[in-house]
Scaffold this motif. Structure first.
Motif, PDB file in Angstrom:
ATOM      1  N   LEU A   7       0.871  -1.171   0.000  1.00 41.67           N
ATOM      2  CA  LEU A   7       0.000   0.000   0.000  1.00 41.67           C
ATOM      3  C   LEU A   7       0.906   1.218   0.000  1.00 41.67           C
ATOM      4  O   LEU A   7       1.616   1.482   0.978  1.00 41.67           O
ATOM      5  CB  LEU A   7      -0.933   0.016   1.205  1.00 41.67           C
ATOM      6  CG  LEU A   7      -1.901   1.198   1.249  1.00 41.67           C
ATOM      7  CD1 LEU A   7      -2.858   1.135   0.051  1.00 41.67           C
ATOM      8  CD2 LEU A   7      -2.673   1.218   2.546  1.00 41.67           C
ATOM      9  N   THR A   9       1.543   5.146   0.091  1.00 44.51           N
ATOM     10  CA  THR A   9       0.874   6.331   0.623  1.00 44.51           C
ATOM     11  C   THR A   9       1.818   7.524   0.545  1.00 44.51           C
ATOM     12  O   THR A   9       3.042   7.369   0.558  1.00 44.51           O
ATOM     13  CB  THR A   9       0.433   6.133   2.090  1.00 44.51           C
ATOM     14  OG1 THR A   9       1.587   5.926   2.900  1.00 44.51           O
ATOM     15  CG2 THR A   9      -0.511   4.952   2.221  1.00 44.51           C
ATOM     16  N   GLU A  10       1.231   8.690   0.473  1.00 49.79           N
ATOM     17  CA  GLU A  10       2.029   9.915   0.379  1.00 49.79           C
ATOM     18  C   GLU A  10       1.063  11.096   0.424  1.00 49.79           C
ATOM     19  O   GLU A  10      -0.120  10.944   0.153  1.00 49.79           O
ATOM     20  CB  GLU A  10       2.799   9.919  -0.942  1.00 49.79           C
ATOM     21  CG  GLU A  10       3.743  11.068  -1.150  1.00 49.79           C
ATOM     22  CD  GLU A  10       4.982  10.995  -0.287  1.00 49.79           C
ATOM     23  OE1 GLU A  10       5.304  12.016   0.338  1.00 49.79           O
ATOM     24  OE2 GLU A  10       5.607   9.924  -0.236  1.00 49.79           O
ATOM     25  N   PHE A  16       3.731  11.484  -4.756  1.00 51.88           N
ATOM     26  CA  PHE A  16       2.873  10.290  -4.764  1.00 51.88           C
ATOM     27  C   PHE A  16       2.827   9.687  -6.167  1.00 51.88           C
ATOM     28  O   PHE A  16       2.981   8.478  -6.333  1.00 51.88           O
ATOM     29  CB  PHE A  16       1.458  10.624  -4.285  1.00 51.88           C
ATOM     30  CG  PHE A  16       0.517   9.459  -4.387  1.00 51.88           C
ATOM     31  CD1 PHE A  16       0.620   8.388  -3.526  1.00 51.88           C
ATOM     32  CD2 PHE A  16      -0.464   9.425  -5.370  1.00 51.88           C
ATOM     33  CE1 PHE A  16      -0.241   7.296  -3.620  1.00 51.88           C
ATOM     34  CE2 PHE A  16      -1.326   8.352  -5.479  1.00 51.88           C
ATOM     35  CZ  PHE A  16      -1.213   7.284  -4.600  1.00 51.88           C
ATOM     36  N   PRO A  34      -7.428   4.319  -6.292  1.00 53.54           N
ATOM     37  CA  PRO A  34      -6.720   5.100  -5.278  1.00 53.54           C
ATOM     38  C   PRO A  34      -7.710   5.649  -4.256  1.00 53.54           C
ATOM     39  O   PRO A  34      -8.901   5.787  -4.535  1.00 53.54           O
ATOM     40  CB  PRO A  34      -6.073   6.228  -6.087  1.00 53.54           C
ATOM     41  CG  PRO A  34      -6.877   6.332  -7.330  1.00 53.54           C
ATOM     42  CD  PRO A  34      -7.446   4.968  -7.601  1.00 53.54           C
ATOM     43  N   SER A  35      -7.196   5.944  -3.079  1.00 51.07           N
ATOM     44  CA  SER A  35      -8.008   6.534  -2.010  1.00 51.07           C
ATOM     45  C   SER A  35      -7.394   7.860  -1.591  1.00 51.07           C
ATOM     46  O   SER A  35      -6.182   8.048  -1.691  1.00 51.07           O
ATOM     47  CB  SER A  35      -8.048   5.611  -0.791  1.00 51.07           C
ATOM     48  OG  SER A  35      -8.664   4.404  -1.114  1.00 51.07           O
ATOM     49  N   TYR A  36      -8.238   8.763  -1.116  1.00 52.53           N
ATOM     50  CA  TYR A  36      -7.804  10.068  -0.652  1.00 52.53           C
ATOM     51  C   TYR A  36      -8.457  10.349   0.691  1.00 52.53           C
ATOM     52  O   TYR A  36      -9.620  10.016   0.895  1.00 52.53           O
ATOM     53  CB  TYR A  36      -8.217  11.176  -1.636  1.00 52.53           C
ATOM     54  CG  TYR A  36      -7.640  10.977  -3.016  1.00 52.53           C
ATOM     55  CD1 TYR A  36      -6.397  11.488  -3.324  1.00 52.53           C
ATOM     56  CD2 TYR A  36      -8.340  10.274  -3.982  1.00 52.53           C
ATOM     57  CE1 TYR A  36      -5.850  11.307  -4.591  1.00 52.53           C
ATOM     58  CE2 TYR A  36      -7.801  10.083  -5.247  1.00 52.53           C
ATOM     59  CZ  TYR A  36      -6.556  10.599  -5.540  1.00 52.53           C
ATOM     60  OH  TYR A  36      -6.023  10.411  -6.772  1.00 52.53           O
ATOM     61  N   ARG A  46      -4.022  13.139   1.753  1.00 55.19           N
ATOM     62  CA  ARG A  46      -3.097  12.020   1.584  1.00 55.19           C
ATOM     63  C   ARG A  46      -3.712  11.054   0.579  1.00 55.19           C
ATOM     64  O   ARG A  46      -4.918  10.897   0.529  1.00 55.19           O
ATOM     65  CB  ARG A  46      -2.833  11.312   2.907  1.00 55.19           C
ATOM     66  CG  ARG A  46      -2.021  12.195   3.854  1.00 55.19           C
ATOM     67  CD  ARG A  46      -1.416  11.434   5.008  1.00 55.19           C
ATOM     68  NE  ARG A  46      -0.512  10.374   4.618  1.00 55.19           N
ATOM     69  CZ  ARG A  46       0.786  10.527   4.343  1.00 55.19           C
ATOM     70  NH1 ARG A  46       1.325  11.719   4.395  1.00 55.19           N
ATOM     71  NH2 ARG A  46       1.534   9.501   4.037  1.00 55.19           N
ATOM     72  N   CYS A  47      -2.849  10.424  -0.188  1.00 52.06           N
ATOM     73  CA  CYS A  47      -3.268   9.466  -1.207  1.00 52.06           C
ATOM     74  C   CYS A  47      -2.781   8.076  -0.824  1.00 52.06           C
ATOM     75  O   CYS A  47      -1.752   7.927  -0.164  1.00 52.06           O
ATOM     76  CB  CYS A  47      -2.653   9.813  -2.554  1.00 52.06           C
ATOM     77  SG  CYS A  47      -2.995  11.466  -3.114  1.00 52.06           S
ATOM     78  N   ALA A  48      -3.506   7.068  -1.299  1.00 62.60           N
ATOM     79  CA  ALA A  48      -3.093   5.682  -1.109  1.00 62.60           C
ATOM     80  C   ALA A  48      -3.451   4.900  -2.365  1.00 62.60           C
ATOM     81  O   ALA A  48      -4.501   5.126  -2.962  1.00 62.60           O
ATOM     82  CB  ALA A  48      -3.787   5.072   0.104  1.00 62.60           C
ATOM     83  N   GLN A  49      -2.564   4.000  -2.761  1.00 61.93           N
ATOM     84  CA  GLN A  49      -2.807   3.127  -3.896  1.00 61.93           C
ATOM     85  C   GLN A  49      -2.206   1.756  -3.589  1.00 61.93           C
ATOM     86  O   GLN A  49      -1.031   1.649  -3.266  1.00 61.93           O
ATOM     87  CB  GLN A  49      -2.179   3.681  -5.171  1.00 61.93           C
ATOM     88  CG  GLN A  49      -2.278   2.757  -6.373  1.00 61.93           C
ATOM     89  CD  GLN A  49      -3.711   2.527  -6.824  1.00 61.93           C
ATOM     90  OE1 GLN A  49      -4.411   3.468  -7.167  1.00 61.93           O
ATOM     91  NE2 GLN A  49      -4.158   1.277  -6.819  1.00 61.93           N
ATOM     92  N   ALA A  50      -3.034   0.731  -3.682  1.00 58.08           N
ATOM     93  CA  ALA A  50      -2.543  -0.630  -3.497  1.00 58.08           C
ATOM     94  C   ALA A  50      -1.958  -1.133  -4.806  1.00 58.08           C
ATOM     95  O   ALA A  50      -2.456  -0.810  -5.888  1.00 58.08           O
ATOM     96  CB  ALA A  50      -3.680  -1.542  -3.042  1.00 58.08           C
TER      97      ALA A  50
END
Length: 68
Positions: A7, A9-10, A16, A34-36, A46-50
């Motif tokens: 995962l 994140t940044e 990111f 992606p999630s924010y 913040r962003c997240a990408q699996a």
């Protein structure tokens, strides 16, 4: 053979996008959307990408996923 999961994140900056692009260049594949989320402490999004990747090695908790 093992399928690995990370995962990424940044903060919502170009860093990111570069982190995800680097993983893709190393053979990782996007997994899901992606999630924010808003971080109250930093007052930034913040962003997240699996990402996932299949490797020849057997899985071990000692693996350095960023080096795969």
């Amino acid at each position: 053979m093992a399928k690995l999961y990370r995962l990424l994140t940044e903060e919502d900056t170009a860093a990111f996008c570069h982190k995800v692009s680097d993983a893709l260049a190393k053979g990782w594949e996007l997994y899901g959307d992606p999630s924010y989320a808003y971080d109250e402490n930093s007052r930034m999004m913040r962003c997240a990408q699996a990402v996932t990747k299949e490797v020849e090695a057997d899985y071990s908790p000692d693996m350095k996923l960023g080096q795969q």
